[in-house]
Each structure stands twice: as structure tokens, then as C-alpha cells.
Design an enzyme around this catalytic site. Structure first.
Site, PDB file in Angstrom:
ATOM      1  N   HIS A   1     -14.742  -1.030  -3.960  1.00  0.00           N
ATOM      2  CA  HIS A   1     -14.046  -1.755  -3.074  1.00  0.00           C
ATOM      3  C   HIS A   1     -14.320  -1.126  -1.910  1.00  0.00           C
ATOM      4  O   HIS A   1     -13.619  -0.305  -0.962  1.00  0.00           O
ATOM      5  CB  HIS A   1     -12.351  -1.356  -3.440  1.00  0.00           C
ATOM      6  CG  HIS A   1     -11.523  -1.807  -2.350  1.00  0.00           C
ATOM      7  ND1 HIS A   1     -11.257  -2.948  -2.018  1.00  0.00           N
ATOM      8  CD2 HIS A   1     -10.899  -1.067  -1.397  1.00  0.00           C
ATOM      9  CE1 HIS A   1     -10.335  -3.080  -0.893  1.00  0.00           C
ATOM     10  NE2 HIS A   1     -10.187  -1.865  -0.533  1.00  0.00           N
TER      11      HIS A   1
ATOM     12  N   ASN B   1      -7.719   4.706  -0.090  1.00  0.00           N
ATOM     13  CA  ASN B   1      -9.137   4.696   0.259  1.00  0.00           C
ATOM     14  C   ASN B   1      -9.957   5.738   0.571  1.00  0.00           C
ATOM     15  O   ASN B   1      -9.264   6.935   1.056  1.00  0.00           O
ATOM     16  CB  ASN B   1      -9.249   3.701   1.469  1.00  0.00           C
ATOM     17  CG  ASN B   1      -9.466   2.064   1.052  1.00  0.00           C
ATOM     18  OD1 ASN B   1     -10.018   1.856  -0.089  1.00  0.00           O
ATOM     19  ND2 ASN B   1      -8.939   1.349   1.945  1.00  0.00           N
TER      20      ASN B   1
ATOM     21  N   ASP C   1      -9.102  -7.706  -3.422  1.00  0.00           N
ATOM     22  CA  ASP C   1     -10.331  -8.483  -3.162  1.00  0.00           C
ATOM     23  C   ASP C   1     -10.254  -9.738  -4.113  1.00  0.00           C
ATOM     24  O   ASP C   1     -10.746 -10.775  -3.544  1.00  0.00           O
ATOM     25  CB  ASP C   1     -11.672  -7.378  -3.556  1.00  0.00           C
ATOM     26  CG  ASP C   1     -11.731  -6.154  -3.077  1.00  0.00           C
ATOM     27  OD1 ASP C   1     -11.420  -6.212  -1.625  1.00  0.00           O
ATOM     28  OD2 ASP C   1     -11.663  -5.021  -3.554  1.00  0.00           O
TER      29      ASP C   1
HETATM   30  N1  LIG Z   1      -7.222  -0.318  -2.290  1.00  0.00           N
HETATM   31  C1  LIG Z   1      -7.075  -1.025  -1.307  1.00  0.00           C
HETATM   32  O1  LIG Z   1      -7.190  -2.224  -1.321  1.00  0.00           O
HETATM   33  C2  LIG Z   1      -6.295  -0.888  -0.055  1.00  0.00           C
HETATM   34  C3  LIG Z   1      -5.708  -1.740   0.583  1.00  0.00           C
HETATM   35  C4  LIG Z   1      -5.198  -1.199   1.903  1.00  0.00           C
HETATM   36  C5  LIG Z   1      -5.135   0.052   2.357  1.00  0.00           C
HETATM   37  N2  LIG Z   1      -5.531   1.005   1.302  1.00  0.00           N
HETATM   38  C6  LIG Z   1      -5.551   2.243   1.573  1.00  0.00           C
HETATM   39  O2  LIG Z   1      -4.073   2.842   1.428  1.00  0.00           O
HETATM   40  C7  LIG Z   1      -3.889   3.903   2.016  1.00  0.00           C
HETATM   41  C8  LIG Z   1      -2.304   3.943   2.792  1.00  0.00           C
HETATM   42  O3  LIG Z   1      -2.210   2.740   3.761  1.00  0.00           O
HETATM   43  P1  LIG Z   1      -1.094   2.469   4.565  1.00  0.00           P
HETATM   44  O4  LIG Z   1      -1.430   1.470   5.493  1.00  0.00           O
HETATM   45  O5  LIG Z   1       0.228   2.467   3.688  1.00  0.00           O
HETATM   46  O6  LIG Z   1      -0.848   3.831   5.262  1.00  0.00           O
HETATM   47  P2  LIG Z   1       0.479   4.440   6.130  1.00  0.00           P
HETATM   48  O7  LIG Z   1       0.040   5.306   7.127  1.00  0.00           O
HETATM   49  O8  LIG Z   1       1.521   3.310   6.529  1.00  0.00           O
HETATM   50  O9  LIG Z   1       1.169   5.102   4.816  1.00  0.00           O
HETATM   51  C9  LIG Z   1       0.534   6.123   4.147  1.00  0.00           C
HETATM   52  C10 LIG Z   1       1.756   7.012   3.614  1.00  0.00           C
HETATM   53  O10 LIG Z   1       1.312   8.119   2.959  1.00  0.00           O
HETATM   54  C11 LIG Z   1       2.096   9.321   3.093  1.00  0.00           C
HETATM   55  N3  LIG Z   1       1.443  10.483   3.065  1.00  0.00           N
HETATM   56  C12 LIG Z   1       0.347  11.184   3.809  1.00  0.00           C
HETATM   57  N4  LIG Z   1       0.177  12.330   2.799  1.00  0.00           N
HETATM   58  C13 LIG Z   1       0.982  12.164   1.816  1.00  0.00           C
HETATM   59  C14 LIG Z   1       1.106  13.211   0.923  1.00  0.00           C
HETATM   60  N5  LIG Z   1       0.236  14.297   0.757  1.00  0.00           N
HETATM   61  N6  LIG Z   1       1.795  12.828  -0.178  1.00  0.00           N
HETATM   62  C15 LIG Z   1       2.605  11.706  -0.300  1.00  0.00           C
HETATM   63  N7  LIG Z   1       2.424  11.022   0.860  1.00  0.00           N
HETATM   64  C16 LIG Z   1       1.604  11.057   1.831  1.00  0.00           C
HETATM   65  C17 LIG Z   1       2.467   8.992   4.683  1.00  0.00           C
HETATM   66  O11 LIG Z   1       3.646   9.741   5.024  1.00  0.00           O
HETATM   67  C18 LIG Z   1       2.724   7.574   4.769  1.00  0.00           C
HETATM   68  O12 LIG Z   1       4.025   7.141   4.671  1.00  0.00           O
HETATM   69  C19 LIG Z   1      -5.092   4.013   3.160  1.00  0.00           C
HETATM   70  O13 LIG Z   1      -6.006   5.059   2.378  1.00  0.00           O
HETATM   71  C20 LIG Z   1      -5.596   2.494   3.157  1.00  0.00           C
HETATM   72  O14 LIG Z   1      -6.899   2.721   3.583  1.00  0.00           O
HETATM   73  C21 LIG Z   1      -6.104   0.530   0.282  1.00  0.00           C
HETATM   74  O1  LIG Z   2     -10.248  -2.136   4.654  1.00  0.00           O
HETATM   75  C1  LIG Z   2      -9.521  -1.465   4.599  1.00  0.00           C
HETATM   76  O2  LIG Z   2      -9.519  -0.248   5.526  1.00  0.00           O
HETATM   77  C2  LIG Z   2      -8.193  -1.568   3.929  1.00  0.00           C
HETATM   78  C3  LIG Z   2      -8.261  -1.921   2.633  1.00  0.00           C
HETATM   79  O3  LIG Z   2      -9.370  -1.295   1.875  1.00  0.00           O
HETATM   80  C4  LIG Z   2      -8.435  -3.662   2.756  1.00  0.00           C
HETATM   81  O4  LIG Z   2      -9.388  -3.886   1.850  1.00  0.00           O
HETATM   82  O5  LIG Z   2      -7.798  -4.326   3.457  1.00  0.00           O
END
Ligand SMILES: NC(=O)c1ccc[n+]([C@@H]2O[C@H](COP(=O)([O-])OP(=O)(O)OC[C@H]3O[C@@H](n4cnc5c(N)ncnc54)[C@H](O)[C@@H]3O)[C@@H](O)[C@H]2O)c1
Ligand SMILES: O=C(O)C[C@H](O)C(=O)O
Length: 335
Positions: free
Chosen positions: A181, A121, A152
Site C-alpha cells: 500500500h 501508514n 486501493d
Molecule cells: N491504509 C490506508 O489506506 C490509509 C488511508 C488513509 C490514511 N492512512 C493513514 O491513517 C493514519 C491516520 O490518518 P488520519 O487522517 O485519521 O489522521 P488524524 O491525524 O486525523 O487522526 C489520527 C488520530 O490518531 C490519534 N493518535 C495519535 N497518537 C495516538 C496514540 N498513541 N494512541 C492512540 N491514538 C493516537 C490522534 O490523536 C488522532 O486522533 C495515518 O497514518 C494515515 O497515513 C492509511
Molecule cells: O496517501 C496517503 O498518505 C494516505 C493513504 O495511504 C491513501 O492511500 O490515501
């Protein structure tokens, strides 16, 4: 013989997503990269009796390049998740922008032909960030870059099934979710639900259901109370989208999914969509047909209600701002 790669594979999303990819027989190689713990995650997954050969790397000794070598599909869930009470985390945004920029640079150098699926994100900005990095390296193909908005879509199916009082229907409910998103940029087209809503779903009820889809992420962030955002449902959604891409790659026809793409990826479909939304946006999430070369066709929104037209109208300026933020970040970055 597709090789799938997860960048950010030791994280809350990365681990269950890697597990789901390992269980899919279409994947023959699975590369895992993170700044921590990937050798352990890879060793653990490698004992599962499915075809994929698993390898995990850390940054030293060109770990990113080793992971990406020969990749066909790269999924990026690396980054910092949101904390409770924070609608749009500006420090996370900056951190994630830098992480995604650096990972995209690695992909441009080592796997320039891979399909890239961005989860980190804010997706509305991180997808343009990846595109701008690829442009700087002369490797940009808009057909191969996808923002993952599947969560979504998954939420819309679940919440509609809940309204219908039948969770058994959840896997079959299809609701196109378009736009982007985050918050108001998420536009569920509930009038096009495969399973129509009850006739009293107008006015406040319809608005409440729409808002629940738009801000579904907040429910999880609040319930996790400081321990992050959606990870398990996101891994499920990410895998669902990645599996579709893998099936398209091997030549299966008629694979359609909502995803956030550059509207130039299919010029005629993209131009038609721009007319529908009344704005010359570069990126938008729409129903996209995916083929072996990537984006094959961007579908129109089709018939939507006046209420949904209002939602699109509210989404467009926010999306335009988010896209501009992503582009500006790379223009001001030294690559
Ligand atoms: N698109 C969507 O619908 C959606 C949904 C949920 C979360 N997200 C996003 O996904 C991302 C990750 O969420 P999460 O809950 O897994 O977080 P998290 O902190 O549990 O995991 C993130 C991982 O990324 C790693 N990381 C950090 N810097 C890095 C780098 N330079 N190279 C490689 N790995 C690296 C961390 O070590 C960690 O293991 C966030 O940005 C979150 O907002 C998106
Ligand atoms: O809402 C967030 O920060 C994480 C993700 O984009 C979601 O939709 O759950």
C-alpha cells in the site's frame, strides 16, 4: 457477540470508521481509544439506536487496556497523515512506527487473540512492526494480522467505472489489487477486472489508469491542501474490510478480500505466491480467504499480463525495503 475496537478513534479516519462500525448490527460492543476526545466521540455515537454498546477511553487509568479488554477485532487508524508534496514522509514514518509499536504492545498484553487490522501508514512497514512486537510477547499468529489495502481496491472499482462511463457500475466492479500500500507497490490487476476495460485501454491509457490507482492518495492530499489525507473514503474502505472480517468470524464461508498479510499465514498458498512473484518476500497483499480463525487461504495471482508482471517486478524490491525497515525498527526498539 463481537467487540470491535478502534485505536485512534477521534481522528479523521477514526470518527467516521467508528460511526460505520456503530451502524453495523454485527457489532455488539464498540471500544474507542485515542489520546484525545474519545469520551465525547463515544457519548455522541452511543445515542445511535443500534445494538453496539459504546465506550471511549483516554490514556490515563489504563485506558488502552480497558478499551481492548475482550476485543475480537481491533482496527488501528492512529497516526500522523501525510502533508501535500510529500511522497514518503520520513518524520511521519518514525512517529507512526512508535505509535503502532506501543498500541501493538497493548494488544499483545490485553487482547492477544484479537484480529488486528492495520490502517496506519506506511502499512508495508507497520504490519511487520505489529508482527515483531507480537513475536517479542510470544503472541504472534500470522493468521490474525491484516494490513488494510481496501482503499486501493475501492479506488480501482471507482476509476474503472469512470472509464466505462457508468458510475452506477462502481459497486459491482471488482479489480484485485495486490502488492502493498504505497506508490509502485500498489499493483492493480486491471486485466482481471470483473468489467473489462475498453479495447483501446493499452499503452499510455492503461499506464495512466494504473498510475491513478497507485497514487490515488496524492489526489486527496493535494485537494485537502494541508488538511490531511484520505479520511472518509478510508473509513468506508476500512469498514468494508472490517465487516468482511466480522462476517468471517461468525462462520460465513467464502469471504475473500485483498489484504496485506504474512505469507506464512497459509504456508502452501504463500509459497505458491512467492514462486509467482519470484521472490521470498515475507509480506504481500493478495486475495485472501478469511475464516473464523483468520487467514484461511492465500490465493495465487493467477493469469496476469506482461505489463502487470513488470509492475510486480517494480513493486518487489520496494516492498522488501519497507518490510526490512519495519522489522529493523522493532529490533532496535527497547520493548
Ligand atoms: N491504509 C490506508 O489506506 C490509509 C488511508 C488513509 C490514511 N492512512 C493513514 O491513517 C493514519 C491516520 O490518518 P488520519 O487522517 O485519521 O489522521 P488524524 O491525524 O486525523 O487522526 C489520527 C488520530 O490518531 C490519534 N493518535 C495519535 N497518537 C495516538 C496514540 N498513541 N494512541 C492512540 N491514538 C493516537 C490522534 O490523536 C488522532 O486522533 C495515518 O497514518 C494515515 O497515513 C492509511
Ligand atoms: O496517501 C496517503 O498518505 C494516505 C493513504 O495511504 C491513501 O492511500 O490515501
Amino acid at each position: 457477540m463481537p467487540k470491535a475496537v478502534v485505536l485512534g478513534a477521534a481522528g479523521g479516519i477514526g470518527q467516521p470508521l467508528a460511526l460505520l462500525l456503530k451502524t453495523n448490527a454485527l457489532v455488539t460492543e464498540l471500544g474507542l481509544y485515542d489520546i484525545v476526545n474519545t469520551p465525547g466521540v463515544a457519548a455522541d455515537l452511543s445515542h445511535i439506536a443500534t445494538p453496539a454498546k459504546v465506550e471511549g477511553y483516554l490514556p490515563p487509568d489504563d485506558g488502552l487496556a480497558k478499551t481492548l479488554k475482550g476485543a475480537d477485532v481491533v482496527v488501528i487508524p492512529a497516526g500522523v497523515p501525510r502533508k501535500p508534496g510529500v511522497r514518503a514522509c520520513s518524520s511521519c514514518r518514525q512517529i507512526n512506527a512508535g505509535i503502532v509499536r506501543d498500541l501493538a504492545t497493548g494488544i499483545a498484553k490485553t487482547a492477544p487473540k484479537a484480529f488486528v487490522l492495520v490502517i496506519s501508514n506506511p502499512v508495508n512497514s507497520t504490519v511487520p512492526i505489529v508482527a515483531e512486537v507480537f513475536k517479542k510477547h510470544g503472541t504472534y499468529d500470522p493468521k490474525r494480522l491484516f494490513g488494510v489495502t481496501t482503499l486501493d481496491v475501492v479506488r480501482a472499482s471507482t476509476f474503472v467505472a469512470e472509464v466505462l462511463g457508468d458510475f452506477g457500475k462502481a459497486p459491482d466492479v471488482v479489480v484485485p489489487v495486490v502488492g502493498g500500500h504505497s506508490g509502485v507497490t500498489i499493483v492493480p490487476l486491471l486485466s482481471q477486472s470483473s468489467h473489462p476495460l475498453p479495447s483501446d485501454y493499452t499503452g499510455d491509457k492503461l499506464q495512466a489508469l494504473t498510475t491513478r490507482v497507485q497514487f490515488g492518495g496524492d489526489e486527496v492530499v493535494k485537494a485537502k491542501d494541508g488538511a490531511g489525507s484520505a479520511t472518509l473514503s478510508m473509513a468506508y474502505a476500512g469498514a468494508e474490510f472490517a465487516f468482511k472480517v466480522l462476517r468471517a468470524l461468525r462462520g460465513e464461508k467464502g469471504i475473500v478480500a485483498p489484504t496485506y498479510v504474512n505469507l506464512d499465514a497459509d504456508k502452501s498458498g504463500g509459497d505458491a505466491l512467492k514462486k509467482e512473484i519470484g521472490q521470498d518476500l515475507d509480506y504481500f497483499s493478495a486475495n485472501v480467504e478469511i475464516g473464523p480463525e483468520g487467514v484461511a487461504k492465500i490465493h495465487p495471482l493467477g493469469e496476469i499480463t506482461e505489463y502487470e508482471q513488470g509492475l510486480i517486478k517494480a513493486a518487489v524490491p520496494e516492498l522488501a525495503k519497507n518490510i526490512e525497515t519495519g522489522v529493523a525498527f522493532i529490533q532496535s526498539s527497547k520493548l
